[in-house]
Design a protein around this motif. Structure first.
Motif, short mmCIF file in Angstrom:
data_model
loop_
_atom_site.label_atom_id
_atom_site.label_comp_id
_atom_site.label_asym_id
_atom_site.label_seq_id
_atom_site.Cartn_x
_atom_site.Cartn_y
_atom_site.Cartn_z
N TYR A 105 -6.51 -102.24 5.12
CA TYR A 105 -6.60 -100.80 4.93
C TYR A 105 -6.73 -100.49 3.44
O TYR A 105 -5.72 -100.28 2.75
N PRO A 106 -7.94 -100.50 2.92
CA PRO A 106 -8.11 -100.21 1.49
C PRO A 106 -7.79 -98.75 1.18
O PRO A 106 -7.91 -97.88 2.03
N ASN A 107 -7.37 -98.50 -0.05
CA ASN A 107 -7.01 -97.14 -0.47
C ASN A 107 -8.22 -96.26 -0.72
O ASN A 107 -8.14 -95.05 -0.54
N THR A 108 -9.31 -96.85 -1.17
CA THR A 108 -10.50 -96.07 -1.51
C THR A 108 -11.75 -96.79 -0.99
O THR A 108 -11.70 -97.98 -0.66
N VAL A 109 -12.84 -96.08 -0.98
CA VAL A 109 -14.13 -96.69 -0.60
C VAL A 109 -14.49 -97.78 -1.61
O VAL A 109 -14.99 -98.84 -1.24
N GLU A 110 -14.19 -97.54 -2.86
CA GLU A 110 -14.48 -98.53 -3.89
C GLU A 110 -13.69 -99.82 -3.66
O GLU A 110 -14.21 -100.92 -3.83
N ASP A 111 -12.42 -99.69 -3.27
CA ASP A 111 -11.61 -100.86 -2.94
C ASP A 111 -12.20 -101.60 -1.74
O ASP A 111 -12.24 -102.83 -1.72
N PHE A 112 -12.66 -100.84 -0.74
CA PHE A 112 -13.29 -101.45 0.44
C PHE A 112 -14.50 -102.29 0.04
O PHE A 112 -14.64 -103.43 0.47
N VAL A 113 -15.36 -101.71 -0.79
CA VAL A 113 -16.58 -102.42 -1.21
C VAL A 113 -16.20 -103.68 -1.98
O VAL A 113 -16.77 -104.76 -1.75
N LEU A 114 -15.25 -103.59 -2.88
CA LEU A 114 -14.81 -104.74 -3.67
C LEU A 114 -14.25 -105.84 -2.76
O LEU A 114 -14.61 -107.01 -2.90
N ILE A 115 -13.40 -105.48 -1.82
CA ILE A 115 -12.81 -106.45 -0.89
C ILE A 115 -13.88 -107.07 -0.01
O ILE A 115 -13.91 -108.30 0.20
N ALA A 116 -14.80 -106.26 0.51
CA ALA A 116 -15.87 -106.77 1.37
C ALA A 116 -16.74 -107.76 0.63
O ALA A 116 -17.09 -108.83 1.16
#
Length: 55
Positions: A17-28
């Protein structure tokens, strides 16, 4: 072992559960770079939509 996996046998390995869309993209991107060398099982689909299955 054929590598086939029936629909009834798959599930989540991990939930993120990333905090932001940017975190999601980085993790992905990081997960992709670390896992792209591996091949998962083929999951055979029966042609039924999840909407066709009554609970």
């Amino acid at each position: 072992m054929s590598g086939d996996c029936p629909v009834s046998a798959f599930g989540k390995l991990i939930t993120i559960y990333p905090n932001t869309v940017e975190d999601f993209v980085l993790i992905a991107k990081e997960l992709y770079s670390k896992l792209k060398q591996y091949h998962g099982p083929y999951i055979g689909m029966s042609g039924k939509s999840s909407l066709d299955i009554s609970l």
